[in-house]
Design an enzyme around this catalytic site. Structure first.
Site, mmCIF file in Angstrom:
data_model
loop_
_atom_site.group_PDB
_atom_site.id
_atom_site.type_symbol
_atom_site.label_atom_id
_atom_site.label_comp_id
_atom_site.label_asym_id
_atom_site.label_seq_id
_atom_site.Cartn_x
_atom_site.Cartn_y
_atom_site.Cartn_z
ATOM 1 N N LYS A 111 0.819 -1.218 0.000
ATOM 2 C CA LYS A 111 0.000 0.000 0.000
ATOM 3 C C LYS A 111 0.849 1.262 0.000
ATOM 4 O O LYS A 111 0.448 2.274 -0.570
ATOM 5 C CB LYS A 111 -0.967 0.007 1.196
ATOM 6 N N LYS A 194 -4.268 -8.150 -5.983
ATOM 7 C CA LYS A 194 -5.607 -8.452 -5.473
ATOM 8 C C LYS A 194 -6.613 -7.382 -5.915
ATOM 9 O O LYS A 194 -6.242 -6.230 -6.129
ATOM 10 C CB LYS A 194 -5.583 -8.640 -3.956
ATOM 11 N N LYS A 197 -11.210 -2.328 -3.552
ATOM 12 C CA LYS A 197 -12.254 -1.322 -3.793
ATOM 13 C C LYS A 197 -11.673 0.058 -4.037
ATOM 14 O O LYS A 197 -12.336 0.923 -4.590
ATOM 15 C CB LYS A 197 -13.287 -1.326 -2.660
HETATM 16 N N1 AQP Z 1 -9.382 -9.314 -3.256
HETATM 17 C C1 AQP Z 1 -9.826 -9.869 -2.141
HETATM 18 N N2 AQP Z 1 -10.054 -11.186 -2.084
HETATM 19 C C2 AQP Z 1 -10.528 -11.757 -0.935
HETATM 20 N N3 AQP Z 1 -10.814 -11.068 0.175
HETATM 21 C C3 AQP Z 1 -10.603 -9.748 0.157
HETATM 22 N N4 AQP Z 1 -10.769 -8.792 1.077
HETATM 23 C C4 AQP Z 1 -10.418 -7.609 0.556
HETATM 24 N N5 AQP Z 1 -10.007 -7.750 -0.712
HETATM 25 C C5 AQP Z 1 -10.096 -9.076 -0.989
HETATM 26 C C6 AQP Z 1 -11.289 -9.027 2.417
HETATM 27 O O1 AQP Z 1 -12.301 -8.065 2.659
HETATM 28 C C7 AQP Z 1 -12.292 -7.720 4.042
HETATM 29 C C8 AQP Z 1 -12.382 -6.242 4.201
HETATM 30 O O2 AQP Z 1 -11.235 -5.649 3.696
HETATM 31 P P1 AQP Z 1 -10.883 -4.162 4.087
HETATM 32 O O3 AQP Z 1 -11.902 -3.262 3.535
HETATM 33 O O4 AQP Z 1 -10.678 -4.045 5.531
HETATM 34 O O5 AQP Z 1 -9.505 -3.869 3.483
HETATM 35 P P2 AQP Z 1 -8.703 -4.485 2.339
HETATM 36 O O6 AQP Z 1 -8.346 -5.889 2.642
HETATM 37 O O7 AQP Z 1 -7.571 -3.550 2.073
HETATM 38 O O8 AQP Z 1 -9.761 -4.473 1.145
HETATM 39 P P3 AQP Z 1 -9.730 -3.641 -0.158
HETATM 40 O O9 AQP Z 1 -10.983 -3.924 -0.904
HETATM 41 O O10 AQP Z 1 -8.438 -3.886 -0.859
HETATM 42 O O11 AQP Z 1 -9.810 -2.187 0.398
HETATM 43 P P4 AQP Z 1 -8.900 -0.969 0.076
HETATM 44 O O12 AQP Z 1 -8.928 -0.866 -1.418
HETATM 45 O O13 AQP Z 1 -9.538 0.172 0.753
HETATM 46 O O14 AQP Z 1 -7.545 -1.267 0.600
HETATM 47 C C9 AQP Z 1 -11.037 -8.327 4.647
HETATM 48 O O15 AQP Z 1 -11.416 -9.463 5.391
HETATM 49 C C10 AQP Z 1 -10.236 -8.748 3.460
HETATM 50 O O16 AQP Z 1 -9.493 -9.919 3.723
#
Ligand code: AQP
Length: 331
Positions: A111, A194, A197
């Site tokens: 990140k 991965k 969002k």
């Molecule tokens: N690509 C993914 N595949 C499987 N699980 C995922 N999670 C996120 N992306 C994937 C799971 O979603 C939960 C919530 O995630 P988060 O919002 O706390 O943060 P993150 O993991 O950083 O998710 P994003 O979508 O990538 O958010 P941003 O873009 O804001 O950083 C977690 O349980 C995560 O494992």
């Protein structure tokens, strides 16, 4: 009943990665566990968020989670910032975690990117706050995507060191619940990254609120390779984009890669992509419709979150007050 805690950042519209990796499990766990689901706005501001957008996205996240099947009559759904116990314990954990441990966190490296010096200090200590999110409830089960496994190992290291330093056996061991075929959904543009969002490219992901046209177009444009689909999972090795689409199909259909390939193996991607888009539309349409309905009543969404926060405070406040006494604060 085991206590489950999980969180999601209101940093955008949730994707099918969030859904398959986390939300779907949350919904099922309500039948068998005591559940707390937290919209982690404190985590979200580790990267700058426009304040008006953050408020809107927190409400959108609440609506989407309710539309997916989170039931406030059975589970506490709340915003992290509304329960101060998280920050109080988060600070104590900042003082327990070692820099060497944090330096190993791959998500920070991903990140922060190339310009690490410009990343916020909050992004660096994010895993300590995540450990506090869980430990503030002495939760023992955390349903997360595979991408969060390393953070949970760190949470256990922190809890163990706390227990050791203060000579107590207070924090229980945390077990990750990582389930399903699509535990890590990858970007539609690059099968080695991965799906996120907050990815700047909307084409890299399927949002839970995408309509049928958007889904069909994104899947049609998803990166693939020229070979047809193999008939067995072994044939997906070294083909990350193909594997990702098959895993998404399997996750959405509630089956596994072998079954998907038994049906679609040998065909070109054109036909498979049509089938995948059709499946996604069928699964997501009811969620989108319910999210839209819920978003029309902001007062109700705020009420649900306030009720969840009150439940969460009732559980976390005594636990964190006890920790503060253990640490030696005049409590
Ligand atoms: N690509 C993914 N595949 C499987 N699980 C995922 N999670 C996120 N992306 C994937 C799971 O979603 C939960 C919530 O995630 P988060 O919002 O706390 O943060 P993150 O993991 O950083 O998710 P994003 O979508 O990538 O958010 P941003 O873009 O804001 O950083 C977690 O349980 C995560 O494992």
């Amino acid at each position: 009943m085991q206590r489950v805690l999980s969180g999601i950042q209101p940093s955008g519209i949730p994707t099918i990665g969030n859904y398959l990796g986390a939300i779907r499990q949350w919904v099922a766990l309500q039948d068998t566990h005591e559940c707390l689901f937290c919209i982690v706005d404190l985590h979200a501001i580790t990267s700058f968020q426009d304040p008006a957008k953050l408020r809107a996205q927190t409400l959108e996240m609440a609506a989407t989670l309710l539309a997916c099947g989170i039931d406030p009559a059975r589970s506490a759904l709340f915003a992290q910032s509304a329960v101060h116990a998280h920050v109080r314990l988060g600070w104590i954990f900042n003082c327990i975690a070692r820099l060497g441990w944090l330096n190993r966190m791959t998500q920070f490296k991903d990140k922060a990117g190339k310009d690490r010096e410009a990343a916020s200090a909050g992004l660096y200590v994010y895993p300590n706050l995540m450990a506090a999110d869980i430990a503030a409830y002495r939760a023992t089960r955390v349903p997360v995507g595979d991408d969060q496994r390393q953070h949970l190992e760190l949470a256990n290291d922190i809890c163990e060191k706390f227990n050791h330093d203060y000579g107590v056996d207070f924090f229980p061991r945390i077990e990750p619940l990582i389930l399903g075929e699509a535990a890590r959904v990858m970007s539609l543009r690059d099968g080695t990254r991965k799906m996120s969002k907050s990815d700047p490219s909307d084409q890299s992901r399927i949002n839970l609120t995408d309509d049928a046209d958007a889904i069909a177009q994104k899947i049609r444009r998803a990166r693939t390779d020229p070979a047809p689909l193999p008939s067995e999972p072994a044939g997906l090795a070294e083909r990350p984009e193909a594997r990702n689409l098959v895993d998404i199909y399997a996750g959405m259909a509630g089956t596994d890669a072998a079954a998907v390939l038994a049906e679609h193996g040998g065909r070109g991607f054109g036909a498979f992509k049509d089938a995948l888009a059709g499946l996604l539309v069928a699964r997501l349409a009811p969620i989108t419709a319910e999210t839209t309905r819920l978003l029309a009543d902001e007062a109700h969404l705020r009420e649900v979150l306030a009720g969840g926060a009150a439940q969460a405070r009732a559980l976390a406040d005594p636990i964190v007050a006890h920790v503060e006494r253990l640490v030696g604060f005049l409590a």
